[in-house]
Design a protein around this motif. Structure first.
Motif, PDB file in Angstrom:
ATOM      1  N   THR A  42      18.282  -7.440 -25.210  1.00 43.92           N
ATOM      2  CA  THR A  42      17.155  -7.172 -26.113  1.00 43.92           C
ATOM      3  C   THR A  42      15.835  -7.138 -25.351  1.00 43.92           C
ATOM      4  O   THR A  42      14.991  -6.264 -25.577  1.00 43.92           O
ATOM      5  CB  THR A  42      17.095  -8.249 -27.205  1.00 43.92           C
ATOM      6  OG1 THR A  42      18.319  -8.260 -27.940  1.00 43.92           O
ATOM      7  CG2 THR A  42      15.937  -7.975 -28.165  1.00 43.92           C
ATOM      8  N   ALA A  43      15.646  -8.087 -24.460  1.00 45.87           N
ATOM      9  CA  ALA A  43      14.420  -8.128 -23.653  1.00 45.87           C
ATOM     10  C   ALA A  43      14.310  -6.888 -22.775  1.00 45.87           C
ATOM     11  O   ALA A  43      13.225  -6.329 -22.586  1.00 45.87           O
ATOM     12  CB  ALA A  43      14.398  -9.389 -22.799  1.00 45.87           C
ATOM     13  N   GLN A  44      15.443  -6.429 -22.232  1.00 42.19           N
ATOM     14  CA  GLN A  44      15.435  -5.242 -21.390  1.00 42.19           C
ATOM     15  C   GLN A  44      15.107  -3.983 -22.206  1.00 42.19           C
ATOM     16  O   GLN A  44      14.352  -3.115 -21.768  1.00 42.19           O
ATOM     17  CB  GLN A  44      16.784  -5.092 -20.693  1.00 42.19           C
ATOM     18  CG  GLN A  44      16.800  -3.943 -19.686  1.00 42.19           C
ATOM     19  CD  GLN A  44      18.113  -3.878 -18.923  1.00 42.19           C
ATOM     20  OE1 GLN A  44      19.049  -4.633 -19.201  1.00 42.19           O
ATOM     21  NE2 GLN A  44      18.192  -2.985 -17.952  1.00 42.19           N
ATOM     22  N   VAL A  45      15.681  -3.885 -23.411  1.00 40.32           N
ATOM     23  CA  VAL A  45      15.395  -2.742 -24.287  1.00 40.32           C
ATOM     24  C   VAL A  45      13.914  -2.715 -24.663  1.00 40.32           C
ATOM     25  O   VAL A  45      13.271  -1.660 -24.654  1.00 40.32           O
ATOM     26  CB  VAL A  45      16.282  -2.794 -25.550  1.00 40.32           C
ATOM     27  CG1 VAL A  45      15.799  -1.768 -26.578  1.00 40.32           C
ATOM     28  CG2 VAL A  45      17.732  -2.532 -25.186  1.00 40.32           C
ATOM     29  N   ASN A  46      13.366  -3.892 -24.984  1.00 42.23           N
ATOM     30  CA  ASN A  46      11.942  -3.965 -25.331  1.00 42.23           C
ATOM     31  C   ASN A  46      11.067  -3.487 -24.173  1.00 42.23           C
ATOM     32  O   ASN A  46      10.084  -2.765 -24.366  1.00 42.23           O
ATOM     33  CB  ASN A  46      11.562  -5.402 -25.703  1.00 42.23           C
ATOM     34  CG  ASN A  46      12.194  -5.835 -27.009  1.00 42.23           C
ATOM     35  OD1 ASN A  46      12.576  -5.005 -27.834  1.00 42.23           O
ATOM     36  ND2 ASN A  46      12.316  -7.143 -27.199  1.00 42.23           N
ATOM     37  N   LEU A  47      11.440  -3.892 -22.977  1.00 43.49           N
ATOM     38  CA  LEU A  47      10.672  -3.528 -21.792  1.00 43.49           C
ATOM     39  C   LEU A  47      10.730  -2.025 -21.548  1.00 43.49           C
ATOM     40  O   LEU A  47       9.688  -1.373 -21.320  1.00 43.49           O
ATOM     41  CB  LEU A  47      11.207  -4.288 -20.572  1.00 43.49           C
ATOM     42  CG  LEU A  47      10.573  -3.942 -19.215  1.00 43.49           C
ATOM     43  CD1 LEU A  47       9.082  -4.259 -19.234  1.00 43.49           C
ATOM     44  CD2 LEU A  47      11.272  -4.698 -18.093  1.00 43.49           C
TER      45      LEU A  47
END
Length: 453
Positions: free
Chosen positions: A196-201
């Motif tokens: 999720t953090a990677q997708v947000n980034l």
């Protein structure tokens, strides 16, 4: 010369100074590049307006039209200037059947004529009225251009803020990703949080690119408007916090908004011009006109070659006449149609004027309402930003302790960025409404702003 240089290089003193100079130039090259590089142009809103007023095509065209109407009115005296001409001729005449006829003649003279009709006075008044309308139109063009430039400047500040917000969001997502990755490596959070953090980034990266493109496109259009060479490196010096200087909405402006409006003054002047033009046309078509002409020939000489004698017959003449156009009085004539057409023009201006007065009053009332509403909304936006900041700080702290998940932190950050942009958007709306009100009432920019100490 080459041998001399190498001999000098062998000496310790020259060699020491040479390498010292080399290192000085090497380390100074960076600062020297900055000195000789093109300086960044820092633009305030007032400087942008100044540039636009000097180069904008609408102002240049309006100035040309104003100069033309000024010249025509200033030279209106030429309508009573007579037409003057000078003539000179020489001729030889021989008889076709009479061989005894052989004469040479020379003449020099001049003529002047003047025609005056009953519409002359009103025609001159129409020229003056046209010039007065031109001055109002020119001032209105300058004012409208200034309003457009100021609105574009504040819009750029908003786009710049949007870009900075996107970059800040990207930095925050980068920070969240790094923290989540560290926690995942320690087995504190599940792999889903890391994904999720990677997708947000990764999602935030194109948002930055989009915001940058919007800002650059707006900047290019703005520079073209104010007459600055495209590609010039520009730094905008200003803030949307100027909205804090806006005075409270004053509804007493409705009492004299019609008298202040330049658009109404311009239309009133156009109506006056149409009336003068119609009067001049009517008087010239239905009343007598005076025609005066004169000629003088101080030198008329004829020489007869056969008789070897010459004669001089100078002369002059003056004529005064009055003419009355009869066809103008015939029903359905072109003259009557021309006057009727001007009557229609006057009626059309009168209808436009009444409608414009209602429009100006309505627009003024709407802008005052918009300003009052926007000022109230700004207070709520500020409170929302402060609340969102506290909420995000508390959520981030809780996430660090592990009591809040990543989704909650992301939601809190989104609310904060959204609140900040909503505040800036409302500031831009308030400034735009004030500028439009100033333009509607034809008052100088800054009239409805507090004066800074």
């Amino acid at each position: 010369m080459k041998n001399v240089f190498w001999e000098l290089l062998k000496t310790s003193v020259f060699r020491s100074n040479f390498f010292r100079l080399f290192f000085v130039l090497f380390f100074a090259w960076g600062p020297l590049q900055g000195i000789f590089a093109q300086e960044k142009l820092v633009l305030t809103v007032d400087e942008a307006v100044k540039c636009a007023l000097e180069t904008h095509i609408d102002i240049q065209r309006s100035a040309i039209k104003l100069e033309q109407s000024k010249r025509e009115y200033g030279h209106s005296w030429n309508k009573v200037l007579p037409a003057v001409s000078v003539t000179g001729s020489a001729a030889e005449k021989q008889g076709w059947k009479d061989s005894e006829s052989d004469t040479v003649s020379v003449s020099v003279g001049g003529t002047a004529s003047l025609s005056l009709d009953a519409g002359l006075s009103d025609a001159i008044k129409a020229l003056k009225s046209t010039y007065e309308a031109g001055k109002i139109s020119f001032d209105d063009t300058v004012r409208s251009t200034e309003t457009a430039v100021r609105k574009s400047f504040y819009r750029l500040l908003y786009l710049k803020q949007s870009l900075e917000t996107s970059r800040s969001t990207l930095d925050s997502y980068q920070k969240q990703y790094d923290q989540t990755k560290n926690k995942f490596s320690r087995g504190v959070v599940p792999e889903l949080d890391l994904l999720t953090a990677q997708v947000n980034l990764e999602t935030a990266r194109p948002d930055v690119d989009s915001a940058l493109a919007s800002f650059n496109n707006g900047l290019h259009e703005f520079l073209d408007t104010i007459g600055i060479e495209p590609g010039t490196e520009v730094e905008l010096s200003g803030s949307l916090d100027d909205a804090d200087l806006v005075l409270p909405a004053d509804y007493s402006l409705l009492d004299d908004c019609i008298e202040k409006s330049a658009s109404i003054k311009k239309l009133e002047q156009d109506l006056k011009t149409a009336r003068y033009t119609k009067s001049a046309k009517f008087n010239s078509l239905f009343f007598p006109s005076l025609n005066v002409s004169a000629s003088v020939n101080p030198e008329i000489y004829t020489y007869d070659r056969k008789a070897e004698s010459g004669t001089e017959t100078p002369d002059w003449s003056v004529s005064v006449g009055i003419s009355l156009p009869i066809d103008s009085w015939i029903p359905g004539s072109s003259s009557r149609d021309a006057v009727a057409s001007l009557d229609d023009t006057i009626k059309d201006y009168e209808v436009q004027l009444e409608d414009l007065k209602k429009t100006v009053r309505t627009s003024t009332a709407q802008k005052l309402d918009d300003i009052a509403l926007s000022q109230k909304t700004l207070e709520a936006r500020r409170m929302n930003v402060e609340l969102a900041k506290k909420s995000y700080a508390m959520t981030e702290e809780a996430y660090q302790r592990g009591t809040k998940d990543l989704l909650t932190l992301q939601t809190s950050l989104d609310k904060l960025r959204s609140a900040e942009l909503q505040l800036r958007s409302e500031q831009y709306n308030l400034l735009s409404n004030v500028l439009e009100l100033e333009n509607t009432l034809s008052v100088p920019s800054g009239t409805f702003m507090k004066k800074e100490n």
